[in-house]
Scaffold this motif. Sequence first.
Motif, PDB file in Angstrom:
ATOM      1  N   ILE A  30       0.861  -1.190   0.000  1.00 46.76           N
ATOM      2  CA  ILE A  30       0.000   0.000   0.000  1.00 46.76           C
ATOM      3  C   ILE A  30       0.893   1.234   0.000  1.00 46.76           C
ATOM      4  O   ILE A  30       1.717   1.423   0.901  1.00 46.76           O
ATOM      5  N   ASP A  31       0.743   2.065  -1.008  1.00 43.95           N
ATOM      6  CA  ASP A  31       1.595   3.242  -1.148  1.00 43.95           C
ATOM      7  C   ASP A  31       1.068   4.458  -0.386  1.00 43.95           C
ATOM      8  O   ASP A  31       1.851   5.259   0.124  1.00 43.95           O
ATOM      9  N   TRP A  32      -0.249   4.594  -0.349  1.00 40.73           N
ATOM     10  CA  TRP A  32      -0.872   5.742   0.315  1.00 40.73           C
ATOM     11  C   TRP A  32      -2.098   5.268   1.091  1.00 40.73           C
ATOM     12  O   TRP A  32      -2.806   4.359   0.658  1.00 40.73           O
ATOM     13  N   LEU A  33      -2.358   5.933   2.227  1.00 41.60           N
ATOM     14  CA  LEU A  33      -3.588   5.699   2.991  1.00 41.60           C
ATOM     15  C   LEU A  33      -4.036   7.039   3.554  1.00 41.60           C
ATOM     16  O   LEU A  33      -3.254   7.730   4.210  1.00 41.60           O
ATOM     17  N   GLU A  34      -5.267   7.426   3.280  1.00 42.18           N
ATOM     18  CA  GLU A  34      -5.733   8.760   3.662  1.00 42.18           C
ATOM     19  C   GLU A  34      -7.253   8.787   3.749  1.00 42.18           C
ATOM     20  O   GLU A  34      -7.943   8.039   3.058  1.00 42.18           O
ATOM     21  N   SER A  35      -7.757   9.665   4.617  1.00 48.08           N
ATOM     22  CA  SER A  35      -9.197   9.932   4.688  1.00 48.08           C
ATOM     23  C   SER A  35      -9.500  11.397   4.388  1.00 48.08           C
ATOM     24  O   SER A  35     -10.644  11.737   4.085  1.00 48.08           O
ATOM     25  N   ASN A  36      -8.480  12.273   4.516  1.00 48.22           N
ATOM     26  CA  ASN A  36      -8.681  13.726   4.394  1.00 48.22           C
ATOM     27  C   ASN A  36      -9.735  14.218   5.384  1.00 48.22           C
ATOM     28  O   ASN A  36     -10.455  15.179   5.124  1.00 48.22           O
ATOM     29  N   ASN A  37      -9.818  13.548   6.522  1.00 45.56           N
ATOM     30  CA  ASN A  37     -10.866  13.836   7.502  1.00 45.56           C
ATOM     31  C   ASN A  37     -10.242  13.959   8.888  1.00 45.56           C
ATOM     32  O   ASN A  37      -9.508  13.063   9.333  1.00 45.56           O
ATOM     33  N   GLU A  38     -10.531  15.062   9.573  1.00 43.86           N
ATOM     34  CA  GLU A  38      -9.961  15.313  10.898  1.00 43.86           C
ATOM     35  C   GLU A  38     -10.291  14.194  11.885  1.00 43.86           C
ATOM     36  O   GLU A  38      -9.453  13.792  12.697  1.00 43.86           O
ATOM     37  N   TYR A  39     -11.500  13.681  11.804  1.00 45.06           N
ATOM     38  CA  TYR A  39     -11.954  12.686  12.781  1.00 45.06           C
ATOM     39  C   TYR A  39     -11.096  11.426  12.739  1.00 45.06           C
ATOM     40  O   TYR A  39     -10.872  10.774  13.763  1.00 45.06           O
ATOM     41  N   TRP A  40     -10.618  11.068  11.537  1.00 50.02           N
ATOM     42  CA  TRP A  40      -9.860   9.828  11.382  1.00 50.02           C
ATOM     43  C   TRP A  40      -8.349  10.069  11.307  1.00 50.02           C
ATOM     44  O   TRP A  40      -7.592   9.150  10.964  1.00 50.02           O
ATOM     45  N   LEU A  41      -7.885  11.252  11.654  1.00 54.22           N
ATOM     46  CA  LEU A  41      -6.468  11.582  11.496  1.00 54.22           C
ATOM     47  C   LEU A  41      -5.572  10.626  12.287  1.00 54.22           C
ATOM     48  O   LEU A  41      -4.573  10.116  11.765  1.00 54.22           O
ATOM     49  N   GLU A  42      -5.931  10.370  13.539  1.00 54.46           N
ATOM     50  CA  GLU A  42      -5.132   9.470  14.365  1.00 54.46           C
ATOM     51  C   GLU A  42      -5.248   8.024  13.883  1.00 54.46           C
ATOM     52  O   GLU A  42      -4.268   7.270  13.917  1.00 54.46           O
ATOM     53  N   ARG A  43      -6.442   7.638  13.443  1.00 56.81           N
ATOM     54  CA  ARG A  43      -6.626   6.290  12.907  1.00 56.81           C
ATOM     55  C   ARG A  43      -5.787   6.090  11.659  1.00 56.81           C
ATOM     56  O   ARG A  43      -5.139   5.059  11.475  1.00 56.81           O
ATOM     57  N   ASP A  44      -5.782   7.073  10.764  1.00 50.38           N
ATOM     58  CA  ASP A  44      -4.956   7.000   9.556  1.00 50.38           C
ATOM     59  C   ASP A  44      -3.490   6.796   9.924  1.00 50.38           C
ATOM     60  O   ASP A  44      -2.788   5.963   9.329  1.00 50.38           O
ATOM     61  N   ALA A  45      -3.012   7.587  10.900  1.00 52.00           N
ATOM     62  CA  ALA A  45      -1.602   7.514  11.298  1.00 52.00           C
ATOM     63  C   ALA A  45      -1.276   6.146  11.879  1.00 52.00           C
ATOM     64  O   ALA A  45      -0.196   5.583  11.611  1.00 52.00           O
ATOM     65  N   ALA A  46      -2.181   5.593  12.673  1.00 50.99           N
ATOM     66  CA  ALA A  46      -1.941   4.272  13.271  1.00 50.99           C
ATOM     67  C   ALA A  46      -1.850   3.197  12.192  1.00 50.99           C
ATOM     68  O   ALA A  46      -0.987   2.301  12.256  1.00 50.99           O
ATOM     69  N   LEU A  47      -2.716   3.259  11.207  1.00 52.90           N
ATOM     70  CA  LEU A  47      -2.688   2.283  10.125  1.00 52.90           C
ATOM     71  C   LEU A  47      -1.413   2.414   9.296  1.00 52.90           C
ATOM     72  O   LEU A  47      -0.794   1.414   8.911  1.00 52.90           O
ATOM     73  N   ARG A  48      -1.002   3.658   9.019  1.00 52.65           N
ATOM     74  CA  ARG A  48       0.246   3.846   8.281  1.00 52.65           C
ATOM     75  C   ARG A  48       1.423   3.252   9.060  1.00 52.65           C
ATOM     76  O   ARG A  48       2.306   2.601   8.494  1.00 52.65           O
TER      77      ARG A  48
END
Length: 457
Positions: free
Chosen positions: A77-95
């Motif tokens: 997986i090259d990129w993972l993003e939601s562009n959403n404040e609510y999921w910012l920490e979740r995105d970072a954890a998955l990355r």
Amino acid sequence: MQNFIFISPNFPTNYWQFCRELKNNGMNVLGIGDQPYDELKPELKDSLNEYYKVGSLENYDEVYRAVAFFAFKYGRIDWLESNNEYWLERDAALRTDFNIKSGFQTEDMPRIKYKSKMKEYYQKAGIATARYHMVDDLEGCRKFIDEVGYPVVVKPDNGVGASDTHKLSSDEELKRFLLYKSTYHPDLSYIMEEFVHAEVNSYDAIIDGSGNPIFEAGNVSPVSIMDIVNDSDNSIYYIIKDLPEDTRAAGRAAVRSFGVKSRFVHFEFFRMTEDQVGMGKKGQLVALEVNMRPCGGFTPDMINFARSTNVYKIWADMIAFGGTDMPVGEHYYCPFAGRRDGKNFVYSHEQIMQKYQKNMRMVDRIPEALSGAMGNQMYVATFSTREEMEQFYSDVLAVNDPVNAKVQKELAEVLALGEPTTTALTEKPNLSPAVKPTTAVTKTPTRAVTKTARKRK
């Protein structure tokens, strides 16, 4: 082919356009959401290569398994993003868990999510910040208030938007807040800040992989989101026709200080509307907070209207190619007016539409999830002059009720403050693309407003 996982691509409802532009650029776009596939907008379905439905996006294990499935099926997986404040920490954890390096990691979260931590990086950028105190007990809070005076603003140190934000103007209100905190949120950390008499000015930009802006704009909120939510008031903000140079300079300085790369950002600043002891002079910028995502709701569309461009494509070009050749055309003011249901407006929906049909760009009911901050019925238009925009606000928000009329008069006075006259603090960057994409420029479709009928709950 690069693999891009988009978390919650169905919300906000306009975010399918990010997916479309990624797919147009030859990327493998993989969606993870909790809405059944059959209920997704057709435009979103067409913009995804595959969609994985989870029972709840709040369940980390479920989302983790979805990412693992995509990694097994499609490779790295090259990129993972939601562009959403609510999921910012979740995105970072998955990355972090999947070793995806193209974005913030868990270790980066404190400085971009906690309002108290942001201040250090704003100060490193040379931008003033409001004094603050981490809420403890009555004695500690009163000591801080003795220093800065009432009113003060209290909000979660790690919060989203204006939710759970309180303006305290007396000892009685302070005591009530402390009781509320101890009863309902005893373990939640709150920050108390001195009140700043100001309007909110933003720096909205798309930053490339080297930390350079390839697109810049900004908006102005004469009435704070906090007041709109707490007072159930109408909502107004507008994309400014030309970004003030001091906002541009402050935004770029913050980008460097926070180490932003490969992101759409929305940085908020106070522009003081009066001199304030300990803060500065009228017109000065003071840091509010950073948001490492696009400005919420329909703002990306508004930026498109205000700049005659397509920021969805500019962002997707940055992801796929490192730069863009998407042109930016004529500039306009683009105001948003969110009417609140239950108010006795002077002009009906039909009258507003008749007068401004040539200017209207979007008209719709606002989703319930966004209505607290944005009202219930939205109007988005474009104007060449500030005077035309002010008349638009005057007409759309005019009410018969004397109390509301007084509020609207005060609003008109705030709008009449005008725009800052500033000189450039830094040279404008070379916004030419690092690499030009090979795809054809496409236009962003918009709803035909002349056929829109007013909907009622």
